[in-house]
Design a protein around this motif. Structure first.
Motif, PDB file in Angstrom:
ATOM      1  N   ASP A   1     -19.972  -7.525 -27.772  1.00 46.50           N
ATOM      2  CA  ASP A   1     -20.520  -6.897 -26.568  1.00 46.50           C
ATOM      3  C   ASP A   1     -20.273  -7.761 -25.334  1.00 46.50           C
ATOM      4  O   ASP A   1     -19.908  -7.241 -24.272  1.00 46.50           O
ATOM      5  CB  ASP A   1     -22.021  -6.634 -26.729  1.00 46.50           C
ATOM      6  CG  ASP A   1     -22.313  -5.551 -27.765  1.00 46.50           C
ATOM      7  OD1 ASP A   1     -21.415  -4.709 -28.029  1.00 46.50           O
ATOM      8  OD2 ASP A   1     -23.426  -5.546 -28.315  1.00 46.50           O
ATOM      9  N   ARG A   2     -20.452  -9.057 -25.471  1.00 47.07           N
ATOM     10  CA  ARG A   2     -20.200  -9.958 -24.334  1.00 47.07           C
ATOM     11  C   ARG A   2     -18.731  -9.971 -23.948  1.00 47.07           C
ATOM     12  O   ARG A   2     -18.386  -9.990 -22.771  1.00 47.07           O
ATOM     13  CB  ARG A   2     -20.631 -11.384 -24.693  1.00 47.07           C
ATOM     14  CG  ARG A   2     -21.976 -11.752 -24.167  1.00 47.07           C
ATOM     15  CD  ARG A   2     -22.350 -13.146 -24.586  1.00 47.07           C
ATOM     16  NE  ARG A   2     -21.990 -14.094 -23.538  1.00 47.07           N
ATOM     17  CZ  ARG A   2     -22.148 -15.391 -23.647  1.00 47.07           C
ATOM     18  NH1 ARG A   2     -22.615 -15.920 -24.760  1.00 47.07           N
ATOM     19  NH2 ARG A   2     -21.834 -16.182 -22.656  1.00 47.07           N
ATOM     20  N   ILE A   3     -17.858  -9.974 -24.958  1.00 45.24           N
ATOM     21  CA  ILE A   3     -16.423  -9.950 -24.673  1.00 45.24           C
ATOM     22  C   ILE A   3     -16.065  -8.657 -23.943  1.00 45.24           C
ATOM     23  O   ILE A   3     -15.355  -8.672 -22.933  1.00 45.24           O
ATOM     24  CB  ILE A   3     -15.593 -10.104 -25.960  1.00 45.24           C
ATOM     25  CG1 ILE A   3     -15.787 -11.495 -26.545  1.00 45.24           C
ATOM     26  CG2 ILE A   3     -14.103  -9.846 -25.677  1.00 45.24           C
ATOM     27  CD1 ILE A   3     -15.201 -11.670 -27.930  1.00 45.24           C
ATOM     28  N   ALA A   4     -16.562  -7.530 -24.435  1.00 43.24           N
ATOM     29  CA  ALA A   4     -16.264  -6.243 -23.807  1.00 43.24           C
ATOM     30  C   ALA A   4     -16.748  -6.224 -22.358  1.00 43.24           C
ATOM     31  O   ALA A   4     -16.030  -5.749 -21.459  1.00 43.24           O
ATOM     32  CB  ALA A   4     -16.879  -5.101 -24.608  1.00 43.24           C
ATOM     33  N   ALA A   5     -17.934  -6.743 -22.102  1.00 45.83           N
ATOM     34  CA  ALA A   5     -18.452  -6.785 -20.730  1.00 45.83           C
ATOM     35  C   ALA A   5     -17.583  -7.681 -19.851  1.00 45.83           C
ATOM     36  O   ALA A   5     -17.294  -7.351 -18.689  1.00 45.83           O
ATOM     37  CB  ALA A   5     -19.902  -7.269 -20.731  1.00 45.83           C
TER      38      ALA A   5
ATOM     39  N   ARG B   1     -11.547  -2.632 -27.490  1.00 46.40           N
ATOM     40  CA  ARG B   1     -10.362  -2.998 -28.270  1.00 46.40           C
ATOM     41  C   ARG B   1     -10.051  -4.490 -28.140  1.00 46.40           C
ATOM     42  O   ARG B   1      -9.682  -5.146 -29.111  1.00 46.40           O
ATOM     43  CB  ARG B   1      -9.156  -2.157 -27.842  1.00 46.40           C
ATOM     44  CG  ARG B   1      -9.213  -0.728 -28.340  1.00 46.40           C
ATOM     45  CD  ARG B   1      -7.866  -0.025 -28.228  1.00 46.40           C
ATOM     46  NE  ARG B   1      -7.282  -0.100 -26.916  1.00 46.40           N
ATOM     47  CZ  ARG B   1      -7.403   0.800 -25.950  1.00 46.40           C
ATOM     48  NH1 ARG B   1      -8.115   1.892 -26.179  1.00 46.40           N
ATOM     49  NH2 ARG B   1      -6.811   0.639 -24.782  1.00 46.40           N
ATOM     50  N   VAL B   2     -10.188  -5.024 -26.932  1.00 45.40           N
ATOM     51  CA  VAL B   2      -9.964  -6.459 -26.725  1.00 45.40           C
ATOM     52  C   VAL B   2     -10.991  -7.260 -27.517  1.00 45.40           C
ATOM     53  O   VAL B   2     -10.654  -8.271 -28.147  1.00 45.40           O
ATOM     54  CB  VAL B   2      -9.982  -6.822 -25.228  1.00 45.40           C
ATOM     55  CG1 VAL B   2      -9.959  -8.341 -25.046  1.00 45.40           C
ATOM     56  CG2 VAL B   2      -8.810  -6.176 -24.502  1.00 45.40           C
ATOM     57  N   ALA B   3     -12.239  -6.805 -27.527  1.00 48.02           N
ATOM     58  CA  ALA B   3     -13.289  -7.508 -28.279  1.00 48.02           C
ATOM     59  C   ALA B   3     -12.944  -7.551 -29.764  1.00 48.02           C
ATOM     60  O   ALA B   3     -13.124  -8.586 -30.425  1.00 48.02           O
ATOM     61  CB  ALA B   3     -14.644  -6.837 -28.053  1.00 48.02           C
ATOM     62  N   GLU B   4     -12.440  -6.452 -30.311  1.00 49.57           N
ATOM     63  CA  GLU B   4     -12.036  -6.428 -31.723  1.00 49.57           C
ATOM     64  C   GLU B   4     -10.863  -7.372 -31.968  1.00 49.57           C
ATOM     65  O   GLU B   4     -10.826  -8.090 -32.971  1.00 49.57           O
ATOM     66  CB  GLU B   4     -11.676  -5.006 -32.160  1.00 49.57           C
ATOM     67  CG  GLU B   4     -12.868  -4.116 -32.387  1.00 49.57           C
ATOM     68  CD  GLU B   4     -13.853  -4.678 -33.397  1.00 49.57           C
ATOM     69  OE1 GLU B   4     -13.441  -5.093 -34.502  1.00 49.57           O
ATOM     70  OE2 GLU B   4     -15.058  -4.717 -33.072  1.00 49.57           O
ATOM     71  N   ALA B   5      -9.901  -7.369 -31.053  1.00 50.75           N
ATOM     72  CA  ALA B   5      -8.745  -8.269 -31.198  1.00 50.75           C
ATOM     73  C   ALA B   5      -9.199  -9.722 -31.149  1.00 50.75           C
ATOM     74  O   ALA B   5      -8.754 -10.547 -31.960  1.00 50.75           O
ATOM     75  CB  ALA B   5      -7.716  -7.990 -30.105  1.00 50.75           C
ATOM     76  N   TYR B   6     -10.085 -10.048 -30.236  1.00 53.31           N
ATOM     77  CA  TYR B   6     -10.567 -11.428 -30.129  1.00 53.31           C
ATOM     78  C   TYR B   6     -11.337 -11.850 -31.376  1.00 53.31           C
ATOM     79  O   TYR B   6     -11.255 -12.999 -31.805  1.00 53.31           O
ATOM     80  CB  TYR B   6     -11.412 -11.611 -28.879  1.00 53.31           C
ATOM     81  CG  TYR B   6     -10.615 -11.952 -27.636  1.00 53.31           C
ATOM     82  CD1 TYR B   6      -9.306 -11.521 -27.464  1.00 53.31           C
ATOM     83  CD2 TYR B   6     -11.176 -12.724 -26.635  1.00 53.31           C
ATOM     84  CE1 TYR B   6      -8.580 -11.835 -26.340  1.00 53.31           C
ATOM     85  CE2 TYR B   6     -10.457 -13.048 -25.499  1.00 53.31           C
ATOM     86  CZ  TYR B   6      -9.158 -12.603 -25.360  1.00 53.31           C
ATOM     87  OH  TYR B   6      -8.440 -12.932 -24.241  1.00 53.31           O
ATOM     88  N   ALA B   7     -12.087 -10.913 -31.958  1.00 52.19           N
ATOM     89  CA  ALA B   7     -12.802 -11.237 -33.203  1.00 52.19           C
ATOM     90  C   ALA B   7     -11.810 -11.644 -34.287  1.00 52.19           C
ATOM     91  O   ALA B   7     -12.064 -12.566 -35.069  1.00 52.19           O
ATOM     92  CB  ALA B   7     -13.647 -10.047 -33.654  1.00 52.19           C
TER      93      ALA B   7
END
Length: 192
Positions: free
Chosen positions: A7-11, A35-41
């Motif tokens: 959630d923090r990444i997405a924000a 999508r970026v948050a999932e990639a970063y995970a």
């Protein structure tokens, strides 16, 4: 193991999109932050993990067997440069001279994946692979060669699309120039 706060990444990604003058809510970008948050995970899944665990328990050599060099070539890896958060993608070549034990061949790529899955620089990654293998196996020698293409070089700044960076880490018996040269030849030749 640290958990990635999606959630923090997405924000943060939505804020970056707004900061560059884009509308994060427009069609085409509305799901980009998630999508970026999932990639970063995925990219940073190695944070907080002990890469030595990926090597498992070393297997004792059978009676009468002595292992010479074990060389794994062309192990693909990807990481993210900690300076620009851009990817670098390459190939690892790992050789080790076993002591009294060996590790499963499939475990070395797993260990590399864990170490590469955190913000990195190639030089440190090369050293960490060598040090992890020595610590986990008591190998008498280790040689690690990484050859990677960095997006921070290929897509921005100098824009050298064909360039790669090679880093080397040697431990133990493979710090001796002749032994090291023989392995570099085997890596380059593609034929053992």
């Amino acid at each position: 193991m640290s958990a990635v706060d999606r959630d923090r990444i997405a924000a943060a990604v939505a804020e970056i999109l707004a900061a560059i003058g884009e509308d994060p809510a427009r069609p085409g970008l509305e799901t980009t932050p998630a999508r970026v948050a999932e990639a970063y995970a995925e990219f940073f899944s190695g944070i907080g993990r002990d890469a030595a665990d990926d090597l498992g328990d070393p297997v004792p050599l059978e009676d009468g067997l002595t292992a010479e060099t074990v060389l794994l070539r062309d192990i693909e890896f990807r990481s993210v440069c900690e300076h620009h958060l851009l990817p670098f993608i390459g190939t690892a070549h790992v050789a080790y001279l076993p002591g009294d034990t060996v590790v499963g061949l499939g475990r070395i790529p797993r260990m590399i994946e864990t170490l590469a899955s955190r913000p990195q620089v190639q030089e440190r990654l090369t050293e960490q692979i060598a040090d992890t293998l020595v610590a986990a196996t008591a190998a008498r020698g280790v040689l690690v060669v990484l050859d990677a293409s960095h997006a921070c070089v290929t897509t921005r700044g100098a824009r050298q699309s064909g360039s790669t960076t090679v880093t080397v880490a040697a431990r133990g018996a493979y710090t001796e120039p002749a032994a090291r040269a023989e392995l570099i030849t085997l890596i380059g030749r593609g034929v053992a």
